[in-house]
Design an enzyme around this catalytic site. Sequence first.
Site, PDB file in Angstrom:
ATOM      1  N   ASP A 303       0.840  -1.195   0.000  1.00  0.00           N
ATOM      2  CA  ASP A 303       0.000   0.000   0.000  1.00  0.00           C
ATOM      3  C   ASP A 303       0.879   1.251   0.000  1.00  0.00           C
ATOM      4  O   ASP A 303       1.850   1.340   0.760  1.00  0.00           O
ATOM      5  CB  ASP A 303      -0.888  -0.031   1.251  1.00  0.00           C
ATOM      6  CG  ASP A 303      -1.876   1.101   1.300  1.00  0.00           C
ATOM      7  OD1 ASP A 303      -2.715   1.191   0.393  1.00  0.00           O
ATOM      8  OD2 ASP A 303      -1.812   1.899   2.260  1.00  0.00           O
ATOM      9  N   GLU A 338       1.503  -0.433  -5.123  1.00  0.00           N
ATOM     10  CA  GLU A 338       0.581   0.651  -5.437  1.00  0.00           C
ATOM     11  C   GLU A 338       1.482   1.869  -5.608  1.00  0.00           C
ATOM     12  O   GLU A 338       1.981   2.412  -4.608  1.00  0.00           O
ATOM     13  CB  GLU A 338      -0.423   0.872  -4.307  1.00  0.00           C
ATOM     14  CG  GLU A 338      -1.389   2.005  -4.603  1.00  0.00           C
ATOM     15  CD  GLU A 338      -2.312   2.321  -3.421  1.00  0.00           C
ATOM     16  OE1 GLU A 338      -3.489   2.626  -3.673  1.00  0.00           O
ATOM     17  OE2 GLU A 338      -1.860   2.271  -2.265  1.00  0.00           O
TER      18      GLU A 338
END
Length: 435
Positions: A303, A338
């Site tokens: 993330d 990401e």
Amino acid sequence: MTDPEMRAFRVRSPKAVAVWLCLFDNDDRETRIPLVRDGDDWTATVAAVEGTRYAYRADGPPPFDPSKLLVDPYATHLDRPFAYDPRLGERGIETAPFVPKAVIARPFSSWDRAPPLFFPGGLIYEINVRGYTLLHPDVPEALRGTIGALAHPAVVAHLQKIGVDAVELMPIVASIDERHLAPLGLRNAWGYNPVVPMALDPRLCPGGVAELRATVASLREAGIGTILDLVFNHSGESDLNGPTLSFRGLDDAVYARTPDGKLINDAGTGNTFDFGNPAVRALTLATLRHFVDQAGVDGFRFDLAPILARAPGFDPHAPIFAEIGADPLLADRIVIAEPWDVGPGGYQLGNFPATWLEWNDRFRDDVRRFWRGDGKTGDLATRISGSTDIFADQRTRSVNFVAAHDASRSPMLSPMRAATTRRMAKTTGMAMPMR
């Protein structure tokens, strides 16, 4: 009862003047044992049985506060979930009643780890563990909403039916609600606010690592890989008004700061881990090794991944990339970035190492525009042929998606279009997280 064994405890707290190991009995009575300094660490060897609950306290100049019970950053099991309480952030207020305790658990013995099951070119299916099975009529009620439910035959059969090659589990480690949610009557359902990186959330995984391990094995038998979505960019301790739960009370230097001492907020959450700090990278690598060695997972999605490579600007040659690539347990795992965060220069699509896959939001945007009717055929062709304008010859690096947990609402797909999308993912040699 298991006989006590001599167990070594070690915790990092470079600036503390005193650190205590806190052991708790079944009546929550606390025994404090002073630890001995060993460089930047504090250590003790004590007799304890499996199942013993423990935590730490530390004292020193502010922000140290010995009234705050602190979770071991390397904890792998917790006795309960985290729950936000304003007193967690108030100096001088005892927090032992509000903080989970780590639990001593014996790790699994070494075992033969198979190569990753998932390979670029398949369909990744993003799953919120609780929401995915919470109302499933074929799953026993006691199992619904847990990791174990993903191994239920009805769930596995559905995943096979829709052509899933790997599930990507949204965060399953223990997280805490942000402090602004309770007054609004809300809860954090996604889990992107973890506290310590290895401890599974008891609400999602009441059986601990053994439950995760068994589920990963069941999915593997069905030809489905398992990828964990992990959050290493920040912790649930938030900004200076947030709770003191672990790192803030032990080693506040793990959080990145500006030269004048203010917390850097490249994650948009109040704090950001400093990956220029070797201790942060060591904990990250230990976490990845833990989930490969103890649960057999096939890979990881990171993330807000640019934060892993900030020093403070994004560095495509940051140490963490080489350290993951050189680790014998991690070198063959699937790693997905990401590739954006909210910090300066935070959009880094196409700039991660060649061994990494990257979420490709350009695919999402151009495909959705085409379906809406105002996109260009040439843009669509570029995206489904590997986004060579972004990744040059590294076509398999593109993780194509049209909707994800934090995307805007996707167009309603007909069964024919959904099937076509899956075929596109398979035939163009790319992966595609969808829900």
